[in-house]
Design a protein around this motif. Structure first.
Motif, PDB file in Angstrom:
ATOM      1  N   SER A 171    -125.389  79.634 -64.858  1.00 54.42           N
ATOM      2  CA  SER A 171    -125.009  80.487 -63.729  1.00 54.42           C
ATOM      3  C   SER A 171    -124.753  79.643 -62.483  1.00 54.42           C
ATOM      4  CB  SER A 171    -126.106  81.510 -63.437  1.00 54.42           C
ATOM      5  OG  SER A 171    -127.285  80.880 -62.987  1.00 54.42           O
ATOM      6  N   ARG A 172    -124.070  80.254 -61.550  1.00 52.46           N
ATOM      7  CA  ARG A 172    -123.570  79.516 -60.384  1.00 52.46           C
ATOM      8  C   ARG A 172    -124.674  78.751 -59.649  1.00 52.46           C
ATOM      9  NH1 ARG A 172    -120.025  82.846 -56.136  1.00 52.46           N
ATOM     10  NH2 ARG A 172    -118.859  83.123 -58.088  1.00 52.46           N
ATOM     11  N   ASP A 173    -125.755  79.441 -59.329  1.00 54.51           N
ATOM     12  CA  ASP A 173    -126.806  78.793 -58.532  1.00 54.51           C
ATOM     13  C   ASP A 173    -128.064  78.497 -59.338  1.00 54.51           C
ATOM     14  OD1 ASP A 173    -127.731  81.322 -58.902  1.00 54.51           O
ATOM     15  OD2 ASP A 173    -127.893  81.845 -56.779  1.00 54.51           O
ATOM     16  N   GLY A 174    -127.953  78.567 -60.634  1.00 59.26           N
ATOM     17  CA  GLY A 174    -129.100  78.217 -61.477  1.00 59.26           C
ATOM     18  C   GLY A 174    -130.175  79.267 -61.518  1.00 59.26           C
ATOM     19  N   THR A 175    -129.848  80.504 -61.168  1.00 57.42           N
ATOM     20  CA  THR A 175    -130.879  81.550 -61.121  1.00 57.42           C
ATOM     21  C   THR A 175    -130.803  82.529 -62.282  1.00 57.42           C
ATOM     22  OG1 THR A 175    -129.504  82.988 -59.734  1.00 57.42           O
ATOM     23  CG2 THR A 175    -130.972  81.440 -58.605  1.00 57.42           C
TER      24      THR A 175
ATOM     25  N   ASP B 286    -131.305  79.083 -70.466  1.00 58.59           N
ATOM     26  CA  ASP B 286    -131.011  78.087 -69.429  1.00 58.59           C
ATOM     27  C   ASP B 286    -130.162  78.688 -68.306  1.00 58.59           C
ATOM     28  OD1 ASP B 286    -130.316  75.874 -67.895  1.00 58.59           O
ATOM     29  OD2 ASP B 286    -130.270  74.547 -69.644  1.00 58.59           O
ATOM     30  N   ALA B 287    -130.726  78.716 -67.115  1.00 59.69           N
ATOM     31  CA  ALA B 287    -130.025  79.308 -65.969  1.00 59.69           C
ATOM     32  C   ALA B 287    -128.952  78.389 -65.402  1.00 59.69           C
ATOM     33  CB  ALA B 287    -131.037  79.672 -64.879  1.00 59.69           C
ATOM     34  N   ASP B 288    -128.802  77.199 -65.970  1.00 55.21           N
ATOM     35  CA  ASP B 288    -127.685  76.356 -65.530  1.00 55.21           C
ATOM     36  C   ASP B 288    -126.335  76.908 -65.971  1.00 55.21           C
ATOM     37  OD1 ASP B 288    -128.687  74.457 -63.853  1.00 55.21           O
ATOM     38  OD2 ASP B 288    -129.069  72.972 -65.417  1.00 55.21           O
TER      39      ASP B 288
END
Lengths: 178, 308
Positions: free
Chosen positions: B43-47, B39-41
């Motif tokens: 990280s700061r920008d969802g990436t 899950d990229a959530d």
């Protein structure tokens, strides 16, 4: 616009050999954006990069926005939770990221380079499924092209998926290589 | 079967939520941790997810020398593979303080040297994002039933560590006793020349060694200990799945097995070099690289009944 051999060689300097992933090759560093004092306009097949037309990404395959070969597009993306990808991206992005679905019509078989302004994940999906990239790398320094992925495509209809983009817009250029 | 809990979980997912009712807390944490890993959530920008750098087909290593973070700050060290990481302590190239998987989660998620996922000081934002998802609320409640079951950052780390502990690689030809004569010849050389550090079942002594003169850009262990004697020292990496985790060394500057071996000051005649590489390739566990129970969860319905 065709790319001269010299231009092609220059633009391919940072392209890695065929891979199954877009983000790097053994012995190649995943590129970080260089520090630039002024933008450098790309040349050759990438020259249209400098003059993009606005486009709004689709939320699914049925509403995919058409990408034109040789015409850069500044694409308004959607919040990732609003997007239904025809094929689950390998890197789908979090709820705060952005993505979208585009379409690409290929009339002539060949190698097509897709240039992106970010490190977003890119999938090209044809009738026979996800297309395997044949090379990838980053664009000319300070051009604004962060990532380039090459695909060998047959004539047909393709879905282009952009996922896991941090910003709500992205610039994309599809260029036919000689 | 190597991962009975995960296999049962996969079977349960196919049958629906009813089949999951008897799951243990541990299995529930593994399931939650797997989702969080991808899950990229986080990280700061969802990436960026954990899996952005730890790719399964690279045995959860990367394939790049280093990997920049969400702010494009360059990575400092090569991404290590995660096979059998639950047995390792210390965990990272040159930080002896990182002894548990749960604590180590904060290095990529919250760390600033370098910035990787870019969430320093944003633990609350991680909780907010995850708690906004009804499925996550249900998964946390199931995975942590003894308390209030709410989403918290320590529980995120604990669930991730539970999943990472299931990244077990024991299915290589070496494990199955299927070494060719050439591989056995390579194994003998490895035992003779390399086992001083690449020791034990996972081919690592988990100790820090300096193989070459320290480089100013990365002083290794001494950055933490402050000891001059620790300059240039890095922890011995495991050789499990080493054939799919190029490039090598802490800086990722050795693109091939041959280059990595030569960097140790070891030089072999061609037949011996070939035998070594055949043996190292026999440490690749193909089932580990393709095990669906460890891969990106398929999109679809939440595997548990949502709770308010």
């Amino acid at each position: 616009m065709r790319l001269s051999l010299t231009q092609l060689a220059a633009s391919c300097l940072m392209l890695a050999a065929p891979l199954c992933a877009q983000e790097g090759a053994p012995s190649s560093s995943m590129p970080a954006a260089p520090a630039c004092t002024a933008p450098v306009a790309p040349t050759g097949a990438l020259a249209p990069w400098a003059s993009p037309a606005p486009l709004t990404a689709g939320a699914d395959g049925a509403h995919a926005a058409l990408l034109k070969t040789g015409q850069a597009a500044q694409i308004a993306l959607l919040p990732t939770p609003s997007v239904t990808y025809p094929l689950q991206p390998e890197k789908p992005g979090g709820s705060v990221s952005h993505g979208g679905v585009m379409a690409l019509e290929v009339a002539k078989a060949g190698t097509y380079r897709i240039a992106l302004s970010s490190g977003a994940w890119l999938d090209v999906v044809g009738a026979d499924g996800a297309q395997r990239s044949v090379a990838h790398g980053h664009g000319p320094e300070c051009s604004g092209i962060r990532k380039m992925v090459d695909f060998a495509l047959k004539p047909g209809h393709y879905t282009v998926q952009v996922s896991a983009n941090g910003a709500d817009t992205i610039r994309v250029l599809v260029a036919a290589l000689p | 079967m190597r991962l009975p809990a995960l296999a049962l979980l996969t079977f349960g997912l196919a049958l629906g939520t009813t089949a999951l009712a008897g799951h243990s807390d541990k299995a529930a944490r593994v399931e939650l941790g797997r989702r969080l890993f991808y899950d990229a959530d986080l990280s700061r920008d969802g990436t960026m997810a954990c899996a952005t750098c730890h790719e399964q087909f690279h045995a959860f290593a990367d394939g790049n020398r280093t990997h920049p973070g969400v702010t494009d700050e360059p990575g400092r060290r090569n991404v290590p593979g995660l096979g059998n990481v639950g047995r390792f302590s210390p965990l990272t190239w040159a930080d002896p303080r990182q002894t548990t998987l749960a604590d180590q989660v904060s290095v990529p998620v919250l760390g600033t040297h370098p910035v990787e996922m870019g969430m320093a000081g944003q633990q609350g934002e991680i909780v907010r994002r995850l708690a906004a998802n009804p499925c996550y609320r249900a998964l946390f409640a199931r995975a942590f039933p003894s308390g209030d079951g709410s989403v918290t950052y320590p529980r995120v780390a604990e669930a991730l560590s539970s999943f990472e502990a299931t990244l077990i690689s024991r299915g290589s030809p070496y494990d199955r006793g299927m070494l060719s004569d050439q591989a056995r010849a390579g194994q003998k050389i490895i035992r003779r020349d390399c086992a001083g550090c690449h020791a034990g079942r996972d081919f690592t002594d988990l100790r820090f060694h300096a193989l070459e003169a320290p480089q100013p850009r990365d002083l290794g262990l001494s950055e933490i200990t402050g000891k001059a004697a620790d300059k240039g020292a890095f922890r011995t990496p495991s050789l499990r799945n080493v054939a799919v985790t190029a490039p090598y060394f802490h800086d990722g500057a050795s693109p091939t097995l041959a280059a990595a071996i030569a960097r140790h000051g070891l030089h072999y005649a061609a037949p011996d070099q070939a035998a070594i590489e055949v043996f190292l390739t026999a440490l690749t566990d193909q089932s580990f690289l393709t095990n669906a129970a460890l891969s990106l969860p398929r999109p679809g319905a939440c595997p548990v009944t949502n709770r308010p």
